[in-house]
Enzyme design. Structure first.
Site, short mmCIF file in Angstrom:
data_model
loop_
_atom_site.label_atom_id
_atom_site.label_comp_id
_atom_site.label_asym_id
_atom_site.label_seq_id
_atom_site.Cartn_x
_atom_site.Cartn_y
_atom_site.Cartn_z
N SER A 36 0.85 -1.20 0.00
CA SER A 36 0.00 0.00 0.00
C SER A 36 0.88 1.24 0.00
O SER A 36 2.10 1.14 0.19
CB SER A 36 -0.94 0.01 1.21
OG SER A 36 -0.20 0.19 2.41
N SER A 76 -14.08 -6.20 -6.98
CA SER A 76 -14.94 -5.31 -7.74
C SER A 76 -15.96 -4.68 -6.80
O SER A 76 -15.77 -4.66 -5.58
CB SER A 76 -15.62 -6.09 -8.87
OG SER A 76 -16.41 -5.24 -9.68
N GLY A 117 -19.69 -1.50 8.02
CA GLY A 117 -18.72 -0.90 8.92
C GLY A 117 -17.41 -0.50 8.27
O GLY A 117 -16.51 -0.02 8.96
N LYS A 123 -21.17 -1.23 -7.93
CA LYS A 123 -21.24 -0.04 -8.79
C LYS A 123 -20.65 -0.27 -10.18
O LYS A 123 -20.80 0.56 -11.07
CB LYS A 123 -20.57 1.13 -8.09
CG LYS A 123 -21.31 1.58 -6.83
CD LYS A 123 -20.54 2.60 -6.03
CE LYS A 123 -21.34 3.01 -4.79
NZ LYS A 123 -21.59 1.87 -3.86
#
Length: 338
Positions: free
Chosen positions: A40, A130, A176, A133
């Site tokens: 990340s 995915s 959450g 949306k």
């Protein structure tokens, strides 16, 4: 159940809600895993996650700073990795609408970089995350994720003799997760009012564990090119408001740019390639590189009726105000009381 003994697994966007849940799942249930790499770009989130998993106690966990926009960094990170879970994305709809080029760089170009890096290294299986949306998208975020899905599916056709398998998992709102409606309402109820864009709005609901289970199912069972979709309940946004702040005033703010009243996970146009697997649906690739009849026999897959569509508005399973309160207490905030 997939065998991760002496395997290395890398999670892009690994400091996000799902990445952390996947890390916990693997460390808990796959103690023989060789290595888990958290890839990340936010060093602060990596630092915080590392505090939860001290190196002496979890020597198999590694942290790798990098951006999916950086193809060379991905190739370096993927060396020696067996499985990749691609969870990195720019996902906030209004922010993507305002910064479309940035969304495209991460969600589309980043997806292609991940594919190329996997093909350049020894990665054996890839599962890309995915979103609902991406089905019949009306906003840029959904359009970029649909494009990403198409890239991962098509990657199975350009791999040549490489035995690598690419697949996709698609699901609705994770209960959450960062930026989702329930944590937002929990914060807003102290102000005595809850903003709702449309009183008819519905959404799918899946727990973090449900999302983890789907990813692990895809890792274990994908043949290449499938989009796996869970059978999950829906909720009405008004019921979420009633569950969290029954005494709060409801303020109607109007539909936001790129927002749908009901989310979709399978459109009627997808029905020609959609099969019921029992716990999940799967949309098969229109040009698979394996025999569909063999797939049907292996998984007892049943083709859905033509024009079948799966939306949060036409769902047959619904959360209630009471069930939502229990879920919030069990999965989001154990101190939650009304």
């Amino acid at each position: 159940m997939i065998d991760l003994k002496e395997k290395s697994i890398l999670i892009t966007g690994g400091t996000g809600s799902l990445g952390k849940a996947l890390t916990k799942e693997i460390l808990t249930n796959y103690p023989d895993v060789k290595r888990i790499v958290i890839f990340s770009r936010d060093e602060q989130k990596q630092f915080q996650m590392a505090q939860e998993y001290p190196e002496k106690q979890y020597p198999q966990l590694r942290f790798f700073i990098g951006d999916v926009r950086d193809s060379q960094r991905l190739i370096r990170a993927f060396k020696g990795v067996d499985y990749v879970i691609h969870a990195a994305a720019m996902k906030h709809v209004p922010i993507a609408e305002y910064n479309p080029d940035e969304c495209i760089k991460t969600n589309i170009n980043g997806a292609q970089n991940v594919i190329n890096a996997c093909l350049e290294t020894s990665v054996k299986k890839v599962v890309a995350l995915s979103t609902d949306k991406a089905c019949a998208p009306i906003n840029l975020y959904g359009a970029t994720k649909l494009t990403s899905d198409k890239l991962f599916i098509a990657a199975n056709n350009i791999k040549g003799n490489n035995p690598i398998v690419f697949s996709v998992v698609r699901y609705g709102n994770v209960m959450g997760s960062n930026g989702s409606v329930i944590p937002f309402f929990l914060k807003k109820r102290a102000e005595g009012n809850l903003p709702i864009t449309d009183v008819n709005m519905t959404r799918f609901n899946i727990s973090l564990q449900g999302g983890v289970d789907m990813v692990m199912h895809a890792l274990a069972n994908a043949w290449g090119g499938e989009i796996f979709i869970p059978k999950i309940p829906s909720y009405r946004i008004t019921d979420v408001a009633s569950a969290i702040g029954p005494d709060c005033e409801i303020k109607i703010s109007g539909i936001r740019p790129g927002e749908k009243v009901h989310e979709e996970m399978i459109s009627s146009s997808d029905s020609f390639y959609t099969y019921d697997l029992g716990k999940y649906y799967t949309i098969l690739p229109s040009i698979p590189n394996w025999n569909v009849a063999d797939f049907i026999g292996k998984f007892n897959a049943q083709l859905v009726p033509q024009n079948f569509a799966y939306t949060s508005g036409n769902n047959t399973e619904w959360e209630t105000v009471d069930s939502l309160r229990k879920l919030i207490k069990d999965h989001v905030d154990n101190s939650f009381e009304v």
